[in-house]
Scaffold this motif. Sequence first.
Motif, mmCIF file in Angstrom:
data_model
loop_
_atom_site.group_PDB
_atom_site.id
_atom_site.type_symbol
_atom_site.label_atom_id
_atom_site.label_comp_id
_atom_site.label_asym_id
_atom_site.label_seq_id
_atom_site.Cartn_x
_atom_site.Cartn_y
_atom_site.Cartn_z
ATOM 1 N N UNK A 40 -22.364 10.725 156.822
ATOM 2 C CA UNK A 40 -21.967 11.975 156.164
ATOM 3 C C UNK A 40 -20.489 12.283 156.400
ATOM 4 N N UNK A 41 -19.972 11.940 157.561
ATOM 5 C CA UNK A 41 -18.558 12.193 157.877
ATOM 6 C C UNK A 41 -17.610 11.331 157.050
ATOM 7 N N UNK A 42 -18.082 10.187 156.568
ATOM 8 C CA UNK A 42 -17.193 9.295 155.816
ATOM 9 C C UNK A 42 -16.595 9.979 154.592
ATOM 10 N N UNK A 43 -17.330 10.883 153.997
ATOM 11 C CA UNK A 43 -16.860 11.607 152.816
ATOM 12 C C UNK A 43 -15.477 12.216 153.052
ATOM 13 N N UNK A 44 -15.267 12.716 154.263
ATOM 14 C CA UNK A 44 -14.022 13.411 154.574
ATOM 15 C C UNK A 44 -13.014 12.567 155.342
ATOM 16 N N UNK A 45 -13.385 11.354 155.729
ATOM 17 C CA UNK A 45 -12.481 10.571 156.574
ATOM 18 C C UNK A 45 -11.954 9.295 155.931
ATOM 19 N N UNK A 46 -12.550 8.841 154.839
ATOM 20 C CA UNK A 46 -12.109 7.593 154.207
ATOM 21 C C UNK A 46 -11.427 7.941 152.883
ATOM 22 N N UNK A 47 -10.103 7.822 152.821
ATOM 23 C CA UNK A 47 -9.378 8.253 151.625
ATOM 24 C C UNK A 47 -9.688 7.439 150.370
ATOM 25 N N UNK A 48 -10.164 6.214 150.515
ATOM 26 C CA UNK A 48 -10.462 5.376 149.344
ATOM 27 C C UNK A 48 -11.653 5.869 148.533
ATOM 28 N N UNK A 49 -12.510 6.677 149.136
ATOM 29 C CA UNK A 49 -13.718 7.125 148.437
ATOM 30 C C UNK A 49 -13.370 8.131 147.343
ATOM 31 N N UNK A 50 -13.766 7.802 146.120
ATOM 32 C CA UNK A 50 -13.593 8.718 144.984
ATOM 33 C C UNK A 50 -14.855 9.529 144.728
ATOM 34 N N UNK A 51 -15.977 8.975 145.158
ATOM 35 C CA UNK A 51 -17.270 9.644 145.029
ATOM 36 C C UNK A 51 -18.098 9.236 146.233
ATOM 37 N N UNK A 52 -18.858 10.174 146.784
ATOM 38 C CA UNK A 52 -19.672 9.859 147.956
ATOM 39 C C UNK A 52 -20.890 10.764 147.993
ATOM 40 N N UNK A 53 -22.041 10.154 148.151
ATOM 41 C CA UNK A 53 -23.252 10.908 148.465
ATOM 42 C C UNK A 53 -24.174 9.994 149.241
ATOM 43 N N UNK A 54 -24.926 10.613 150.137
ATOM 44 C CA UNK A 54 -25.941 9.876 150.879
ATOM 45 C C UNK A 54 -27.097 10.836 151.140
ATOM 46 N N UNK A 55 -28.306 10.264 151.140
ATOM 47 C CA UNK A 55 -29.482 11.123 151.294
ATOM 48 C C UNK A 55 -30.714 10.287 151.589
ATOM 49 N N UNK A 95 -30.215 6.197 151.185
ATOM 50 C CA UNK A 95 -29.318 5.601 150.197
ATOM 51 C C UNK A 95 -27.908 6.165 150.304
ATOM 52 N N UNK A 96 -26.953 5.292 150.015
ATOM 53 C CA UNK A 96 -25.560 5.690 149.832
ATOM 54 C C UNK A 96 -25.168 5.299 148.420
ATOM 55 N N UNK A 97 -24.551 6.229 147.722
ATOM 56 C CA UNK A 97 -24.017 6.007 146.386
ATOM 57 C C UNK A 97 -22.557 6.429 146.451
ATOM 58 N N UNK A 98 -21.658 5.478 146.265
ATOM 59 C CA UNK A 98 -20.241 5.811 146.368
ATOM 60 C C UNK A 98 -19.446 5.059 145.316
ATOM 61 N N UNK A 99 -18.177 5.445 145.190
ATOM 62 C CA UNK A 99 -17.290 4.788 144.237
ATOM 63 C C UNK A 99 -15.881 4.734 144.811
ATOM 64 N N UNK A 100 -15.208 3.623 144.487
ATOM 65 C CA UNK A 100 -13.810 3.423 144.855
ATOM 66 C C UNK A 100 -13.058 2.925 143.619
ATOM 67 N N UNK A 101 -11.746 2.933 143.691
ATOM 68 C CA UNK A 101 -10.933 2.567 142.527
ATOM 69 C C UNK A 101 -11.062 1.103 142.114
ATOM 70 N N UNK A 102 -11.014 0.184 143.081
ATOM 71 C CA UNK A 102 -10.958 -1.244 142.755
ATOM 72 C C UNK A 102 -11.409 -2.071 143.952
ATOM 73 N N UNK A 103 -11.357 -3.381 143.801
ATOM 74 C CA UNK A 103 -11.829 -4.278 144.857
ATOM 75 C C UNK A 103 -11.020 -4.115 146.147
ATOM 76 N N UNK A 104 -9.736 -3.882 146.025
ATOM 77 C CA UNK A 104 -8.901 -3.688 147.216
ATOM 78 C C UNK A 104 -9.303 -2.411 147.951
ATOM 79 N N UNK A 105 -9.572 -1.352 147.209
ATOM 80 C CA UNK A 105 -10.012 -0.094 147.835
ATOM 81 C C UNK A 105 -11.378 -0.277 148.488
ATOM 82 N N UNK A 106 -12.254 -1.054 147.863
ATOM 83 C CA UNK A 106 -13.562 -1.329 148.465
ATOM 84 C C UNK A 106 -13.380 -2.050 149.800
#
Length: 97
Positions: A29-44, A57-68
């Motif tokens: 849950x803390x990753x949402x606020x600590x990883x700048x590459x995340x454009x979308x984040x949810x876990x539940x 589950x974690x559902x997240x999104x980043x800009x590109x392969x380098x950000x991942x």
Amino acid sequence: MIRHLVLFKLDEGVERDDPRVVAGVEAFERLRDTVPELRFWECAWNISDRPIAYDFAINSAVEDAEALQRYLDHPEHRAAAALWREFATWVIADYPF
């Protein structure tokens, strides 16, 4: 954009209220606020009780392969994943959208 999905299955005999699991969920849950590459984040927790269902589950999104890769290498992500290795297995899918 790349969608990063992770489905976790708790090990046999491990319950959601296990202190290790609680700490693992809090770490993710803390990753949402600590990883700048995340454009979308949810876990539940999964609400399905079907036998083939995963537990969390974690559902997240980043800009590109380098950000991942930067997300995967981020110390907070590595620490959270290390917690989960103690009590769960998981599968992932990364795909462009």
